[in-house]
Design an enzyme around this catalytic site. Structure first.
Site, PDB file in Angstrom:
ATOM      1  N   GLY A  39       0.691  -1.312   0.150  1.00 28.76           N
ATOM      2  CA  GLY A  39      -0.010   0.089  -0.053  1.00 28.76           C
ATOM      3  C   GLY A  39       0.863   1.116   0.135  1.00 28.76           C
ATOM      4  N   LEU A  41       0.454   3.626  -2.131  1.00 28.66           N
ATOM      5  CA  LEU A  41       0.773   3.263  -3.434  1.00 28.66           C
ATOM      6  C   LEU A  41       1.244   5.044  -4.143  1.00 28.66           C
ATOM      7  CD1 LEU A  41      -2.223   1.388  -4.693  1.00 28.66           C
ATOM      8  CD2 LEU A  41       0.033   0.759  -3.822  1.00 28.66           C
ATOM      9  N   HIS A  45       4.032   1.981  -8.072  1.00 31.35           N
ATOM     10  CA  HIS A  45       2.903   0.900  -8.099  1.00 31.35           C
ATOM     11  C   HIS A  45       2.083   1.057  -9.083  1.00 31.35           C
ATOM     12  CE1 HIS A  45       3.996   1.526  -3.582  1.00 31.35           C
ATOM     13  NE2 HIS A  45       4.267   0.186  -3.549  1.00 31.35           N
ATOM     14  N   ASP A 158      13.331  -2.765  -5.832  1.00 27.60           N
ATOM     15  CA  ASP A 158      13.722  -3.758  -4.923  1.00 27.60           C
ATOM     16  C   ASP A 158      14.522  -4.882  -5.411  1.00 27.60           C
ATOM     17  OD1 ASP A 158      12.706  -2.505  -2.343  1.00 27.60           O
ATOM     18  OD2 ASP A 158      10.574  -2.736  -3.532  1.00 27.60           O
ATOM     19  N   GLN A 161      14.942  -8.319  -3.733  1.00 26.16           N
ATOM     20  CA  GLN A 161      13.763  -9.044  -3.639  1.00 26.16           C
ATOM     21  C   GLN A 161      13.211  -9.719  -4.971  1.00 26.16           C
ATOM     22  OE1 GLN A 161      10.049  -7.184  -1.368  1.00 26.16           O
ATOM     23  NE2 GLN A 161       9.563  -6.854  -3.539  1.00 26.16           N
ATOM     24  N   MET A 192      11.127   6.347  -6.702  1.00 26.51           N
ATOM     25  CA  MET A 192       9.844   6.405  -5.704  1.00 26.51           C
ATOM     26  C   MET A 192       9.780   5.372  -4.814  1.00 26.51           C
ATOM     27  SD  MET A 192       6.761   8.033  -8.241  1.00 26.51           S
ATOM     28  CE  MET A 192       7.165   9.275  -9.195  1.00 26.51           C
ATOM     29  N   ARG A 195       8.683   4.882   1.567  1.00 27.02           N
ATOM     30  CA  ARG A 195       9.394   5.648   2.582  1.00 27.02           C
ATOM     31  C   ARG A 195       9.731   7.121   2.035  1.00 27.02           C
ATOM     32  NH1 ARG A 195      11.060   0.026   3.547  1.00 27.02           N
ATOM     33  NH2 ARG A 195      10.055  -0.725   5.553  1.00 27.02           N
TER      34      ARG A 195
HETATM   35  O1  PAF Z   1       7.734  -4.714  -2.287  1.00 27.81           O
HETATM   36  C1  PAF Z   1       6.884  -4.897  -1.283  1.00 27.81           C
HETATM   37  O2  PAF Z   1       6.071  -3.866  -1.064  1.00 27.81           O
HETATM   38  C2  PAF Z   1       6.667  -6.093  -0.304  1.00 27.81           C
HETATM   39  O3  PAF Z   1       8.130  -6.579   0.155  1.00 27.81           O
HETATM   40  C3  PAF Z   1       5.960  -7.331  -0.867  1.00 27.81           C
HETATM   41  C4  PAF Z   1       6.394  -7.698  -2.297  1.00 27.81           C
HETATM   42  C5  PAF Z   1       4.694  -6.645  -1.095  1.00 27.81           C
HETATM   43  C6  PAF Z   1       5.841  -8.309   0.146  1.00 27.81           C
HETATM   44  O4  PAF Z   1       5.179  -7.791   1.490  1.00 27.81           O
END
Ligand code: PAF
Length: 296
Positions: A39, A41, A45, A158, A161, A192, A195
Site C-alpha cells: 500500500g 501507493l 506501483h 527492490d 527482492q 519512488m 518511505r
Molecule cells: O515490495 C513490497 O512492497 C513487499 O516486500 C511485498 C513484495 C509486497 C511483500 O510484502
C-alpha cells in the site's frame, strides 16, 4: 466483501471471497495478474498495475503491510496505511480486484513453515535485515497460493527482492511468471518509494545523492575504470559528503548471483543502501558495458 457499484472493481478482505471471484474469472479463460504491494501507493506501483493490465485480463492488487518482513526495531507500526486513498488509486488505475486483508486473515495462528531462499538472501540487504527476506518470500508465496495468478509484477527498485522471488518460483516450480518492471523516478532522479514521505525537505534534497552515486559508478565504469574498490570508495565519498547520510552498503555485483565483482563484465548491477536521517533508502542501476565480452 466490500464492493462498490461497478461490476469491474471489487475490494475484498477475505481469502475465500477472493478465491471465489478469481476462480470464476479463471474458468472463463481470463489470465490473472497480481501486483503485491504494502500500500501507500505511488506512481511506481501504478506503473506495475499498468503493466499488469497490458499483459493480463484480471488485475489483482494486494495491499498488505506484512509484519513478518519487519524486525522489531523497524517501522511496521508507523508504516503508512492510507487504505481509502489506495483503493481509489487502484480503481482509477483500472485494477479489477483489491485484496486488503487483516493480519489475522493472512496469519491466523503461529506458523511452523517459512519460505527461505538461501545464499542470495544472505547478501546485501540480508546482512542488515537478516529476517526480512524470509518474511517477504513467505508472504509472497502465501499471496501466490491465495490468488493463483498467472503473472506477478514487482518493481526492479527492490532488486534483490525480485531476484529472490524469481528464484523461489524457479526452485519450487511455482507456475507463476514473475516480471520485474523498471524503477519509476521523480523528475530529479529519486526512486519512488513509500518511505520517501518520511523525508524532511532537506533530507529529500540530500537523498538525491543516492541515485547520483549510482550514476557516478556508471560513469566511472564507462570511462574505463576497472578498480572496483576505487569506484565503491568514490560512491561512498559522494554519499557521505552529507552528514545526514549513513551508508549500509555500496555494491557492484553480478546481476543474477549478487556476488561482489572484482572485474568488469558486460552487465553489472550497482546497489546502494543508506540512511538519510532516519529513513532507509535503497536503489540500484544496471550498468551495461557493451564493449566487454563475457569471457573477459
Ligand atoms: O515490495 C513490497 O512492497 C513487499 O516486500 C511485498 C513484495 C509486497 C511483500 O510484502
Amino acid at each position: 466483501m466490500t464492493s462498490n457499484n461497478e461490476d469491474s472493481f471489487n475490494s475484498i478482505t477475505s481469502i475465500s471471497e477472493l478465491r471465489k471471484i478469481v476462480q470464476q474469472a479463471r474458468l472463463s479463460g481470463k489470465k490473472i495478474g497480481v501486483v503485491p504491494t504494502m500500500g501507500a501507493l505511488h506512481a511506481g506501483h501504478l506503473s506495475l498495475i499498468q503493466e499488469a493490465l497490458a499483459r493480463t485480463d484480471i488485475v489483482v492488487v494486494t495491499l498488505f503491510v506484512n509484519p513478518t518482513q519487519f524486525s522489531p526495531d523497524e517501522d511496521f507500526g508507523n508504516y503508512p496505511r492510507p487504505v481509502e486513498e489506495d483503493l481509489k488509486k487502484c480503481k482509477e488505475a483500472g485494477a479489477h480486484l483489491v485484496f486488503h486483508p487483516d493480519v489475522s486473515e493472512i496469519y491466523p495462528e503461529d506458523a511452523y513453515t517459512t519460505v527461505s531462499v538461501n545464499t542470495i538472501s544472505e547478501k546485501l540487504e540480508g546482512q542488515f535485515r537478516p529476517t526480512h527476506f524470509d518474511g517477504v518470500t513467505t508472504v509472497v508465496m502465501k499471496l501466490f497460493n491465495i490468488v493463483l495468478p498467472d503473472v506477478a509484477f514487482f518493481g526492479q527498485k527492490d532488486y534483490q527482492q525480485q531476484l529472490l522471488i524469481k528464484r523461489m518460483v524457479k526452485d519450487l516450480n511455482v507456475p507463476v511468471e514473475v516480471i520485474a518492471c523498471p524503477t519509476i523516478r521523480d523528475p530529479d532522479g529519486l526512486a519512488m518509494s513509500s518511505r520517501n514521505q518520511y523525508l524532511s525537505k532537506q533530507e529529500r534534497e540530500t537523498a538525491l545523492l543516492v541515485p547520483e552515486s549510482l550514476k557516478l559508478a556508471e560513469k566511472m565504469l564507462l570511462d574505463g575504470e576497472e578498480d572496483f574498490d576505487k569506484i565503491k570508495d568514490a560512491m561512498k565519498k559522494l554519499l557521505t559528503s552529507s552528514d545526514e547520510v549513513k551508508v549500509d552498503y555500496v555494491s557492484l555485483a553480478h546481476p543474477e548471483t549478487l556476488e561482489e565483482l572484482k572485474q568488469v563484465q558486460p552487465e553489472i548491477v550497482a546497489l546502494v543502501a543508506t540512511y538519510v536521517g532516519s529513513t532507509r533508502l535503497i536503489d540500484n542501476r544496471i550498468i551495461h558495458l557493451s564493449s566487454i565480452s563475457s569471457n573477459q
